[in-house]
Design a protein around this motif. Structure first.
Motif, PDB file in Angstrom:
ATOM      1  N   UNK A   1       0.845  -1.170   0.000  1.00 40.85           N
ATOM      2  CA  UNK A   1       0.000   0.000   0.000  1.00 40.85           C
ATOM      3  C   UNK A   1       0.895   1.238   0.000  1.00 40.85           C
ATOM      4  N   UNK A   2       0.506   2.229  -0.792  1.00 37.68           N
ATOM      5  CA  UNK A   2       1.187   3.520  -0.832  1.00 37.68           C
ATOM      6  C   UNK A   2       0.250   4.547  -0.227  1.00 37.68           C
ATOM      7  N   UNK A   3       0.683   5.170   0.857  1.00 37.46           N
ATOM      8  CA  UNK A   3      -0.109   6.182   1.553  1.00 37.46           C
ATOM      9  C   UNK A   3       0.591   7.517   1.350  1.00 37.46           C
ATOM     10  N   UNK A   4      -0.091   8.452   0.694  1.00 37.03           N
ATOM     11  CA  UNK A   4       0.509   9.742   0.371  1.00 37.03           C
ATOM     12  C   UNK A   4      -0.216  10.847   1.144  1.00 37.03           C
ATOM     13  N   UNK A   5       0.551  11.527   1.992  1.00 38.40           N
ATOM     14  CA  UNK A   5       0.041  12.674   2.736  1.00 38.40           C
ATOM     15  C   UNK A   5       0.295  13.932   1.924  1.00 38.40           C
ATOM     16  N   UNK A   6      -0.725  14.769   1.792  1.00 42.24           N
ATOM     17  CA  UNK A   6      -0.633  16.010   1.045  1.00 42.24           C
ATOM     18  C   UNK A   6      -1.220  17.140   1.886  1.00 42.24           C
ATOM     19  N   UNK A   7      -0.779  18.358   1.601  1.00 40.23           N
ATOM     20  CA  UNK A   7      -1.329  19.525   2.281  1.00 40.23           C
ATOM     21  C   UNK A   7      -0.284  20.605   2.430  1.00 40.23           C
ATOM     22  N   UNK A  62      10.569   0.943  -5.378  1.00 36.55           N
ATOM     23  CA  UNK A  62      11.446  -0.183  -5.041  1.00 36.55           C
ATOM     24  C   UNK A  62      11.025  -0.843  -3.729  1.00 36.55           C
ATOM     25  N   UNK A  63      10.542  -0.064  -2.781  1.00 39.18           N
ATOM     26  CA  UNK A  63      10.086  -0.636  -1.504  1.00 39.18           C
ATOM     27  C   UNK A  63       8.716  -1.287  -1.620  1.00 39.18           C
ATOM     28  N   UNK A  64       7.846  -0.732  -2.425  1.00 41.83           N
ATOM     29  CA  UNK A  64       6.537  -1.357  -2.647  1.00 41.83           C
ATOM     30  C   UNK A  64       6.702  -2.720  -3.309  1.00 41.83           C
ATOM     31  N   UNK A  65       7.666  -2.829  -4.207  1.00 44.68           N
ATOM     32  CA  UNK A  65       7.917  -4.107  -4.878  1.00 44.68           C
ATOM     33  C   UNK A  65       8.481  -5.157  -3.923  1.00 44.68           C
ATOM     34  N   UNK A  66       8.966  -4.715  -2.769  1.00 50.64           N
ATOM     35  CA  UNK A  66       9.421  -5.628  -1.720  1.00 50.64           C
ATOM     36  C   UNK A  66       8.297  -5.926  -0.720  1.00 50.64           C
ATOM     37  N   UNK A  67       7.090  -5.503  -1.062  1.00 47.61           N
ATOM     38  CA  UNK A  67       5.896  -5.686  -0.233  1.00 47.61           C
ATOM     39  C   UNK A  67       5.896  -4.835   1.029  1.00 47.61           C
ATOM     40  N   UNK A  68       6.644  -3.758   1.013  1.00 46.70           N
ATOM     41  CA  UNK A  68       6.622  -2.810   2.135  1.00 46.70           C
ATOM     42  C   UNK A  68       5.517  -1.784   1.911  1.00 46.70           C
ATOM     43  N   UNK A  86       0.182   8.116  -8.343  1.00 46.26           N
ATOM     44  CA  UNK A  86      -0.762   7.125  -8.861  1.00 46.26           C
ATOM     45  C   UNK A  86      -0.039   6.121  -9.759  1.00 46.26           C
ATOM     46  N   UNK A  87       0.840   6.626 -10.614  1.00 48.97           N
ATOM     47  CA  UNK A  87       1.605   5.753 -11.508  1.00 48.97           C
ATOM     48  C   UNK A  87       2.512   4.822 -10.698  1.00 48.97           C
ATOM     49  N   UNK A  88       3.134   5.356  -9.661  1.00 49.62           N
ATOM     50  CA  UNK A  88       3.986   4.527  -8.801  1.00 49.62           C
ATOM     51  C   UNK A  88       3.178   3.382  -8.193  1.00 49.62           C
ATOM     52  N   UNK A  89       2.016   3.693  -7.662  1.00 48.77           N
ATOM     53  CA  UNK A  89       1.169   2.647  -7.073  1.00 48.77           C
ATOM     54  C   UNK A  89       0.735   1.635  -8.133  1.00 48.77           C
ATOM     55  N   UNK A  90       0.367   2.109  -9.304  1.00 43.42           N
ATOM     56  CA  UNK A  90      -0.041   1.217 -10.383  1.00 43.42           C
ATOM     57  C   UNK A  90       1.110   0.311 -10.805  1.00 43.42           C
ATOM     58  N   UNK A  91       2.305   0.883 -10.953  1.00 39.33           N
ATOM     59  CA  UNK A  91       3.470   0.091 -11.356  1.00 39.33           C
ATOM     60  C   UNK A  91       3.837  -0.972 -10.322  1.00 39.33           C
ATOM     61  N   UNK A  92       3.530  -0.695  -9.066  1.00 36.75           N
ATOM     62  CA  UNK A  92       3.805  -1.668  -8.002  1.00 36.75           C
ATOM     63  C   UNK A  92       2.612  -2.585  -7.732  1.00 36.75           C
ATOM     64  N   UNK A  93       1.497  -2.314  -8.416  1.00 39.69           N
ATOM     65  CA  UNK A  93       0.257  -3.082  -8.237  1.00 39.69           C
ATOM     66  C   UNK A  93      -0.211  -3.069  -6.785  1.00 39.69           C
ATOM     67  N   UNK A  94      -0.210  -1.857  -6.197  1.00 35.21           N
ATOM     68  CA  UNK A  94      -0.680  -1.698  -4.819  1.00 35.21           C
ATOM     69  C   UNK A  94      -1.765  -0.624  -4.756  1.00 35.21           C
TER      70      UNK A  94
END
Length: 168
Positions: A1-7, A62-68, A86-94
């Protein structure tokens, strides 16, 4: 999972994102830290454009691909940076979880900005005027909203945990 904080700066993103990372064991990427390290290494000054975001996206991938699970702490002010996550999450399938942190109490937000000190060596926090002048675009699809004028950091973390781990 990729959690992105914005603000915008001074809303409480770092406080909440780092608390969530501690509680979940997720990898924590802070754009301010990455950008200041680039400035320190190269002697650069000022705005780095998308450089810090590009590095963060690659580290996240690279960390998402390690299941982090990865938590990104950034202003994320424009459609281009949001699309890159969004592209990063899609490329990592998360799953991508966007969280927008705001402070609806303008007086409190200004107080936070004007009284905070940086925990990153060499980084000067923005002025209140810089925060007011910041280009921050509206979202196309609304992210999870956290208003730090209404929630304490622990409450915000609990809300996020309920959102990312819903009970059946």
């Amino acid at each position: 999972m990729l959690i992105v904080f914005s603000g915008l700066p001074g809303t409480g993103k770092t406080t909440i994102a780092s608390a969530l990372a501690r509680q979940t064991g997720a990898m924590y990427l802070r754009i301010d830290t990455i950008e200041q390290a680039i400035r320190n290494a190269d002697g650069l000054v000022g705005d780095l454009g998308c450089c810090g975001y590009s590095i963060a996206n690659e580290l996240a991938l690279s960390n998402l691909r390690l299941d982090n699970t990865v938590i990104a702490d950034c202003v994320n002010p424009v459609a281009e940076s949001r699309e890159a996550w969004r592209i990063t999450a899609t490329n990592a399938a998360v799953e991508l979880v966007n969280i927008e942190v705001s402070c609806s109490d303008t007086t409190e937000h200004q107080r936070r900005v004007e009284t905070r000190s940086s925990d990153i060596a060499g980084l000067s926090p923005p002025t209140w005027q810089a925060v007011l002048n910041h280009d921050y675009q509206a979202w196309d699809s609304p992210p999870l909203q956290i208003d730090t004028a209404r929630l304490m950091p622990a409450q915000a973390v609990a809300m996020i945990l309920r959102h990312i781990n819903p009970k059946p």
